[in-house]
Write a protein that holds these residues in place. Structure first.
Motif, PDB file in Angstrom:
ATOM      1  N   ASN A 179       0.962  -1.333   0.085  1.00 22.30           N
ATOM      2  CA  ASN A 179       0.299  -0.073   0.247  1.00 22.30           C
ATOM      3  C   ASN A 179       0.953   1.170   0.019  1.00 22.30           C
ATOM      4  O   ASN A 179       0.747   2.171  -0.618  1.00 22.30           O
ATOM      5  N   ARG A 184     -10.763   4.638  -8.171  1.00 23.64           N
ATOM      6  CA  ARG A 184      -8.636   4.933  -8.562  1.00 23.64           C
ATOM      7  C   ARG A 184      -8.803   3.221  -8.033  1.00 23.64           C
ATOM      8  O   ARG A 184      -7.494   2.880  -8.704  1.00 23.64           O
ATOM      9  N   ASP A 185      -9.206   2.752  -6.576  1.00 25.46           N
ATOM     10  CA  ASP A 185      -8.962   1.485  -6.693  1.00 25.46           C
ATOM     11  C   ASP A 185      -8.922  -0.287  -7.324  1.00 25.46           C
ATOM     12  O   ASP A 185      -8.301  -0.664  -7.376  1.00 25.46           O
ATOM     13  N   GLY A 199      -9.810  -4.219  -1.179  1.00 24.96           N
ATOM     14  CA  GLY A 199      -9.973  -3.703   0.503  1.00 24.96           C
ATOM     15  C   GLY A 199      -9.881  -4.737   1.397  1.00 24.96           C
ATOM     16  O   GLY A 199     -10.500  -4.680   2.620  1.00 24.96           O
ATOM     17  N   LEU A 218      -6.069  -4.594   4.456  1.00 24.49           N
ATOM     18  CA  LEU A 218      -5.858  -3.640   5.773  1.00 24.49           C
ATOM     19  C   LEU A 218      -6.690  -4.766   6.752  1.00 24.49           C
ATOM     20  O   LEU A 218      -6.724  -4.684   7.865  1.00 24.49           O
TER      21      LEU A 218
HETATM   22  P1  ADP Z   1      -6.647  -3.760  -1.296  1.00 23.48           P
HETATM   23  O1  ADP Z   1      -6.140  -4.975  -0.414  1.00 23.48           O
HETATM   24  O2  ADP Z   1      -7.783  -3.087  -1.624  1.00 23.48           O
HETATM   25  O3  ADP Z   1      -5.035  -2.524  -1.278  1.00 23.48           O
HETATM   26  P2  ADP Z   1      -6.381  -2.014   1.439  1.00 23.48           P
HETATM   27  O4  ADP Z   1      -7.521  -2.864   2.679  1.00 23.48           O
HETATM   28  O5  ADP Z   1      -5.170  -3.117   1.930  1.00 23.48           O
HETATM   29  O6  ADP Z   1      -7.076  -2.746   0.300  1.00 23.48           O
HETATM   30  O7  ADP Z   1      -6.546  -0.466   1.837  1.00 23.48           O
HETATM   31  C1  ADP Z   1      -7.903   0.178   1.908  1.00 23.48           C
HETATM   32  C2  ADP Z   1      -7.773   1.168   1.688  1.00 23.48           C
HETATM   33  O8  ADP Z   1      -7.262   2.268   2.015  1.00 23.48           O
HETATM   34  C3  ADP Z   1      -7.467   2.154   0.033  1.00 23.48           C
HETATM   35  O9  ADP Z   1      -8.856   1.615  -1.060  1.00 23.48           O
HETATM   36  C4  ADP Z   1      -6.782   2.364  -0.019  1.00 23.48           C
HETATM   37  O10 ADP Z   1      -7.520   4.231  -0.817  1.00 23.48           O
HETATM   38  C5  ADP Z   1      -6.228   3.363   1.744  1.00 23.48           C
HETATM   39  N1  ADP Z   1      -5.229   3.502   1.845  1.00 23.48           N
HETATM   40  C6  ADP Z   1      -4.573   2.018   2.568  1.00 23.48           C
HETATM   41  N2  ADP Z   1      -2.857   2.038   2.623  1.00 23.48           N
HETATM   42  C7  ADP Z   1      -3.206   3.523   2.214  1.00 23.48           C
HETATM   43  C8  ADP Z   1      -1.918   4.178   2.093  1.00 23.48           C
HETATM   44  N3  ADP Z   1      -0.700   4.023   2.969  1.00 23.48           N
HETATM   45  N4  ADP Z   1      -2.112   5.925   1.395  1.00 23.48           N
HETATM   46  C9  ADP Z   1      -3.028   6.042   1.132  1.00 23.48           C
HETATM   47  N5  ADP Z   1      -4.219   5.558   1.115  1.00 23.48           N
HETATM   48  C10 ADP Z   1      -3.916   3.913   1.767  1.00 23.48           C
END
Ligand code: ADP
Length: 256
Positions: free
Chosen positions: A159, A211-212, A219, A222
């Motif tokens: 990320n 965007r994602d 999603g 995290l």
């Molecule tokens: P994914 O598995 O799709 O990468 P995550 O659960 O890791 O999704 O992240 C959820 C959302 O948090 C992402 O869609 C992103 O927009 C945001 N995000 C996560 N980490 C960051 C970061 N380091 N900087 C900016 N946005 C972040």
């Protein structure tokens, strides 16, 4: 939805019991809502790549396509198929962690080495950015599930790299005090708005859905991070500012 109404007695005991039963009923109701949302989210995540795959596969039947067009469609089909397989792998992992099928397989290993190895593994992704691993991380051993923890660092670094533009910096610092080992992963990327910070660890939560989608997330990353860290008795915190960057801190209890 039901409410228990029992005539009140003088000792308040029934009141207490009634309140408890109603609370349990409410809890069950919200679990059911969660389950329904979960099924809707999963269906959506499956449906959108499938629509792309079948749409572009149909376009490929056109014999008049140029070579470039054909290659472009094939590429989209490959990306969307990868998204589906990542989704199913992540869901399987999360559900086995949820129901406790996957119990932690604890071993003692060097956390500093693990972070180093993952940074090297991800080098093709950050080659145009700066990735700094704090030099002081010397011989930090931990008793933990090595494979699951590596998933934590991969998701967080991935990320941090993804949301940082070229020339930006990802800074990883490992520290230890008497009670905990902490690892911060800081980036100089997009940053996350306060209202999104509240939800970012929820399953399927995406800050910017369009965007994602184009950069391939579903999603779940995290929510896996939080689940794995909590299974180890640790916690995750986030500080972030739009336009400045984000810092995720993982604290794990000292085990030796
Ligand atoms: P994914 O598995 O799709 O990468 P995550 O659960 O890791 O999704 O992240 C959820 C959302 O948090 C992402 O869609 C992103 O927009 C945001 N995000 C996560 N980490 C960051 C970061 N380091 N900087 C900016 N946005 C972040």
């Amino acid at each position: 939805n039901f409410n228990v109404q029992i005539e009140k007695d003088n000792h308040g005991l029934l009141d207490e019991l009634t309140a408890r039963i109603n609370k349990i009923a409410q809890g069950l109701g919200s679990m059911e809502t969660l389950r329904q949302n979960f099924v809707a989210d999963v269906s959506h995540e499956i449906q959108s790549p499938l629509t792309s795959i079948s749409g572009y596969a149909a376009l490929l039947e056109n014999e008049a396509l140029t070579h470039a067009e054909r290659m472009h469609y094939i590429q989209i089909i490959q990306v969307e198929s990868k998204r589906l397989s990542k989704l199913s792998a992540n869901l399987l992992k999360l559900s086995s962690l949820d129901i406790g099928v996957t119990s932690l397989s604890l071993t003692k290993f060097r956390l500093d080495k693990q972070l180093q190895n993952i940074s090297i593994l991800l080098e093709p992704q950050w080659s145009k950015k700066n990735l700094l691993l704090d030099a002081e991380l010397d011989k930090v051993t931990i008793y933990a599930d090595e494979e699951l923890l590596s998933q934590v660092w991969i998701n967080l670094m991935h990320n941090a790299i993804k949301f940082t533009t070229e020339g930006g910096t990802i800074h990883i610092v490992l520290t230890r005090d008497t009670e905990k080992i902490s690892c911060t992963i800081a980036d100089t990327g997009l940053g996350i708005a306060p209202e999104d910070q509240l939800h970012i660890f929820e399953r399927f939560y995406k800050v910017d859905k369009s965007r994602d989608r184009t950069i391939g997330g579903n999603g779940l990353g995290l929510s896996m991070v939080r689940k794995i860290v909590e299974l180890h008795g640790g916690k995750v915190t986030l500080e972030s500012e739009i336009g400045k960057g984000s810092t995720f801190t993982i604290s794990l209890p000292v085990t030796d």
